[in-house]
Write an enzyme that holds these catalytic residues in place. Structure first.
Site, short mmCIF file in Angstrom:
data_model
loop_
_atom_site.label_atom_id
_atom_site.label_comp_id
_atom_site.label_asym_id
_atom_site.label_seq_id
_atom_site.Cartn_x
_atom_site.Cartn_y
_atom_site.Cartn_z
N LYS A 123 -34.11 -18.38 -12.10
CA LYS A 123 -33.40 -19.66 -12.04
C LYS A 123 -32.61 -19.90 -13.34
O LYS A 123 -31.49 -20.39 -13.31
CB LYS A 123 -34.41 -20.79 -11.82
CG LYS A 123 -33.76 -22.08 -11.35
CD LYS A 123 -34.79 -23.14 -11.02
CE LYS A 123 -34.12 -24.45 -10.64
NZ LYS A 123 -35.09 -25.52 -10.40
N ASP A 124 -33.21 -19.52 -14.47
CA ASP A 124 -32.50 -19.67 -15.75
C ASP A 124 -31.32 -18.71 -15.85
O ASP A 124 -30.29 -19.04 -16.44
CB ASP A 124 -33.47 -19.46 -16.92
CG ASP A 124 -34.35 -20.68 -17.16
OD1 ASP A 124 -34.03 -21.76 -16.62
OD2 ASP A 124 -35.37 -20.57 -17.88
N GLU A 133 -15.51 -34.86 -34.78
CA GLU A 133 -15.62 -34.11 -33.54
C GLU A 133 -16.16 -35.01 -32.43
O GLU A 133 -16.89 -35.98 -32.71
CB GLU A 133 -16.59 -32.94 -33.76
CG GLU A 133 -16.02 -31.88 -34.68
CD GLU A 133 -15.05 -30.98 -33.96
OE1 GLU A 133 -13.86 -31.36 -33.85
OE2 GLU A 133 -15.46 -29.90 -33.51
N HIS A 169 -45.71 -25.75 -24.47
CA HIS A 169 -46.65 -24.88 -23.77
C HIS A 169 -48.09 -25.38 -23.83
O HIS A 169 -48.93 -24.97 -23.05
CB HIS A 169 -46.52 -23.45 -24.30
CG HIS A 169 -45.29 -22.78 -23.79
ND1 HIS A 169 -45.20 -21.44 -23.54
CD2 HIS A 169 -44.08 -23.29 -23.46
CE1 HIS A 169 -43.99 -21.15 -23.09
NE2 HIS A 169 -43.29 -22.25 -23.04
N SER A 193 -44.63 -28.33 -18.87
CA SER A 193 -43.49 -29.19 -18.60
C SER A 193 -43.90 -30.42 -17.81
O SER A 193 -44.80 -30.36 -16.97
CB SER A 193 -42.44 -28.43 -17.80
OG SER A 193 -41.80 -27.48 -18.59
C1 HEM Z 1 -31.83 -26.37 -30.22
C2 HEM Z 1 -32.03 -27.32 -29.37
C3 HEM Z 1 -33.13 -27.32 -28.31
C4 HEM Z 1 -33.70 -26.26 -27.68
C5 HEM Z 1 -33.36 -24.79 -27.86
C6 HEM Z 1 -34.68 -26.79 -26.76
C7 HEM Z 1 -35.47 -26.02 -25.91
C8 HEM Z 1 -36.30 -26.50 -24.93
C9 HEM Z 1 -36.88 -25.72 -23.88
C10 HEM Z 1 -36.66 -24.22 -23.64
C11 HEM Z 1 -37.63 -26.56 -23.11
C12 HEM Z 1 -38.34 -26.22 -21.78
C13 HEM Z 1 -37.33 -26.23 -20.63
C14 HEM Z 1 -36.87 -27.61 -20.26
O1 HEM Z 1 -37.73 -28.49 -20.08
O2 HEM Z 1 -35.64 -27.84 -20.17
C15 HEM Z 1 -37.56 -27.87 -23.70
C16 HEM Z 1 -38.23 -29.01 -23.24
C17 HEM Z 1 -38.09 -30.28 -23.80
N1 HEM Z 1 -37.20 -30.66 -24.79
FE1 HEM Z 1 -36.02 -29.43 -25.83
N2 HEM Z 1 -34.72 -28.16 -26.87
C18 HEM Z 1 -33.79 -28.53 -27.80
C19 HEM Z 1 -33.50 -29.81 -28.20
C20 HEM Z 1 -34.16 -30.96 -27.76
C21 HEM Z 1 -33.83 -32.30 -28.16
C22 HEM Z 1 -32.69 -32.66 -29.13
C23 HEM Z 1 -34.73 -33.13 -27.50
C24 HEM Z 1 -34.85 -34.65 -27.57
C25 HEM Z 1 -34.58 -35.39 -28.59
C26 HEM Z 1 -35.59 -32.32 -26.71
C27 HEM Z 1 -36.63 -32.79 -25.91
C28 HEM Z 1 -37.37 -32.01 -25.02
C29 HEM Z 1 -38.44 -32.51 -24.16
C30 HEM Z 1 -38.98 -33.95 -24.09
C31 HEM Z 1 -38.89 -31.41 -23.38
C32 HEM Z 1 -39.99 -31.41 -22.30
C33 HEM Z 1 -39.27 -31.70 -21.04
C34 HEM Z 1 -40.19 -31.78 -19.85
O3 HEM Z 1 -41.21 -31.10 -19.86
O4 HEM Z 1 -39.84 -32.55 -18.95
N3 HEM Z 1 -35.21 -31.00 -26.87
N4 HEM Z 1 -36.74 -27.81 -24.83
#
Ligand code: HEM
Lengths: 394, 240
Positions: free
Chosen positions: A240-241, A284, A212, A216
């Site tokens: 959308k979500d 797994e 935030h 994004s």
């Molecule tokens: C419990 C696991 C995770 C949750 C709940 C989570 C949640 C989120 C949410 C809600 C967003 C914003 C929506 C979206 O861009 O899809 C986000 C963005 C992002 N997440 Fe995660 N995430 C998780 C794991 C990860 C992992 C494992 C990675 C990479 C190693 C990661 C990398 C990113 C990145 C780089 C963004 C920004 C994407 C963009 O703005 O293009 N996330 N995450």
């Protein structure tokens, strides 16, 4: 028009603890790029998957018994006697696999659109930390039913730590709480399996905080400057979500109700027996690519190092990639290499499920080589690549 | 990215399934519990129960099963009381074999597995168990002779389905070994089919509830998702 009492109460509260303003700021008005594709649904899906794991897990823990003599039977008690116990357990089992599918897609999206690049490096780090924590949680969770694969998987994986020079043997005994995987191990794994999801939850909070702060990224990968490039999160991305959630829940329900064992291993319905080693010990599915890397390296110590490095290298990805362009759309060299990297993951996963013999060893080594080579040539790719023209605005 | 995604899904799904190795893959039978909305056939369950209690239980237990459990599969309280009484059991007593683990080990040299969960504990589940029960040969068939130059080991029997082909369980089923209450002729194949069917129930007593619930949730989700999609289109129509 005068304010209703509810409104007054909310304002009273908000003045003292601005939780309502916070929600409004970060979930309602929150400006979101208007051009996000469905690939951006997987973050919120991961959040829902995490919450579902925690909820179903809490109910399972009410009936589960972390004792080597009772654990296996307590699972059968849940499946047979507890009201809707089978449903809760199937949801937790299938949910773990689906969580990994969602997070793998989420990570692939981040790599494809260069979301790990500045100023989102710390956001990316939080993601990588979450991924490590998820793997630890899932590994320990799989031990709890105390079937053959639970026991032997735990034995094989914990034994890996014995390769640590000088102290390895001691570390393993300390971890086991004894001289083999046993009751003490099961107890502590249960304790940690219950704890870690809440730690993940906290790291997700930091992840979102970082998100935030700079908003994004988007499929074009450029910094958005104009106000008209953004739309408020609500109602656009809430709906959308919600739609995305529906699409997710359909195959999820299908697996829960019609194929709950499909992703599991039948040997885990045989109670753990330290005297009988299963013909093939396989982890797994979501660990298979890394298991393949572990076995591709002939030396045990370096195998373990390679396995950890295969994931940890993601921490430095933002600096390995020397290109200024984020989105793979405009990167004619990076894009095919990345697609090959994804395909290579499937090859690794496939090799990981095979016995380590003959042709599988060769394929596993080639695939392991490419996995690392991809990262290591990234600095050069950025230098030699001629990006396609990148639009200045949407 | 979209095509990439479909491609990934298409490879993911087959890649994720792995059959547990061992003997040759058993022939797929057409079990009535395989469908989307199956129903237990009480007659067949009763026949399977007859084989299980009169034959298999001389060696194996069904430790997660009591007669009362059958009340969730169409049997009435009177039914289960009568069946339990025939075995001198109360309806809450678990189905435990008289053969102790030590005796089993002494006689057969192997531990005898509990059968309650058997259909879930082997790759290809019911098909494997059926193939196992019908897969015996007297002696080693010519095709495998070179694997057994010194004949079968002591206490070993040839079985086509069992991994390695030598099993410590003597052929448990022979024609007319039981007398079915409904007069069905008790061939080996019939008994194998019935007992495997019964074992599917003991392994997954929740099977019907699970599949039935699935239909309702899926229907609900299809409608929910379609509405959400329509609403999404509506809300987004002015975003360009
Ligand atoms: C419990 C696991 C995770 C949750 C709940 C989570 C949640 C989120 C949410 C809600 C967003 C914003 C929506 C979206 O861009 O899809 C986000 C963005 C992002 N997440 Fe995660 N995430 C998780 C794991 C990860 C992992 C494992 C990675 C990479 C190693 C990661 C990398 C990113 C990145 C780089 C963004 C920004 C994407 C963009 O703005 O293009 N996330 N995450």
């Amino acid at each position: 028009m005068s304010k209703s009492n509810t409104q007054k109460a909310i304002e009273w509260f908000d003045y003292r603890l601005p939780i309502f303003s916070f929600m409004k700021h970060s979930a309602v008005e929150y400006p979101t790029p208007k051009n996000l594709s469905y690939m951006w649904n997987f973050g919120s899906l991961a959040g829902i998957a995490l919450v579902l794991q925690i909820l179903t897990g809490i109910f399972l823990a009410m009936h589960y018994k972390p004792d080597v003599n009772l654990a296996f039977d307590s699972i059968q008690h849940i499946m047979r006697d507890v009201n809707s116990g089978w449903l809760i357990r199937n949801m937790h089992m299938v949910g773990a696999s689906f969580f990994f599918i969602v997070v793998y897609i989420h990570m692939a999206r981040g790599m494809y659109y260069g979301s790990y690049k500045g100023p989102r490096e710390v956001l990316w780090w939080m993601g990588v930390i979450i991924f490590f924590l998820m793997m630890a949680t899932a590994f320990m969770g799989y031990v709890l039913p105390w079937g053959q694969m639970s026991f032997w998987g735990a034995t094989v994986i914990t034994n890996l730590l014995s390769v640590i020079p000088f102290v390895g043997e001691h570390v393993v005994i300390w971890l086991w709480g004894g001289y083999s995987v046993g009751d003490a191990t099961l107890n502590r794994f249960f304790s940690l399996h219950y704890l870690l999801p809440f730690v993940i939850f906290a790291v997700v909070f930091l992840h979102l905080w970082a998100l935030h702060t700079h908003k994004s990224n988007n499929p074009v990968g450029i910094d958005l400057k104009k106000d008209t490039d953004f739309i408020p999160f609500h109602p656009y991305y809430t709906i959308k979500d919600i739609f995305g959630l529906g699409v997710y829940l359909i195959p999820f329900t299908f697996m829960v109700c019609y194929a709950p064992e499909y992703l599991g291993h039948p040997d885990n319905y045989i109670p753990a027996d330290p005297m009988v080693t299963p013909a093939h010990i396989v982890p797994e599915w979501y660990f298979l690519p890394f298991y393949a890397i572990l076995r591709a390296v002939p030396d045990k110590l370096f195998g373990v190092i390679a396995m950890v490095a295969a994931i940890a290298i993601l921490f430095v990805l933002p600096w390995l990639d020397s290109s200024k362009v984020r989105s793979a759309r405009f990167r004619p060299l990076f894009r095919p290499l990345l697609i090959l990297f994804f395909a290579n993951m499937f090859v690794l996963g496939w090799v990981g499920a095979k016995p380590p013999e003959g042709i599988y060893i060769t394929i596993g080594r080639l695939a392991t080589f490419y996995h690392f080579a991809f990262f290591l040539i990234l600095p050069l790719v950025g230098m030699f690549e001629k990006p396609k023209p990148v639009p200045k605005s949407l | 990215m979209k095509t990439l995604f479909t491609l990934a899904l298409a490879t993911l799904i087959p890649a994720m399934s792995f059959a547990a190795g061992g003997g040759a893959a058993p022939v797929e039978q057409d079990w009535s519990f395989k469908g989307i909305t199956p129903d237990w056939d009480k007659e067949q369950l009763l026949r399977g129960y007859t084989v299980a209690t009169q034959v298999c239980m001389s060696c194996h237990s069904f430790k997660y099963i009591s007669h009362r459990n059958l009340m969730k599969a169409k049997f009435t309280e009177a039914d289960v009381k009568a069946l339990a009484a025939d075995m001198d059991l109360g309806i809450n007593d678990k189905l435990i074999s008289q053969l102790t683990a030590e005796d089993a080990k002494a006689v057969y040299g192997k531990s005898i597995p509990d059968l309650s969960l058997m259909n879930k504990a082997r790759g290809n589940g019911a098909d494997y168990v059926f193939a196992l029960l019908t897969g015996y040969e007297d002696g080693v068939p010519a095709k495998y002779a070179h694997d057994f130059e010194n004949g079968l080991p002591d206490g070993g029997y040839f079985n086509h389905a069992f991994p390695g082909h030598v099993i410590a369980m003597p052929q448990p089923l022979n024609d007319d070994q039981v007398e079915y209450r409904d007069g069905t002729s008790a061939t080996v194949e019939q008994m194998a089919k019935d007992v495997t069917y019964f074992m599917q129930w003991t392994a997954e007593p929740e099977l019907l509830a699970r599949k039935k619930l699935g239909v309702y949730i899926m229907l609900y989700l299809f409608i929910f998702t379609a509405l959400a999609y329509a609403l999404k289109r509506q809300i987004w129509k002015d975003v360009h």
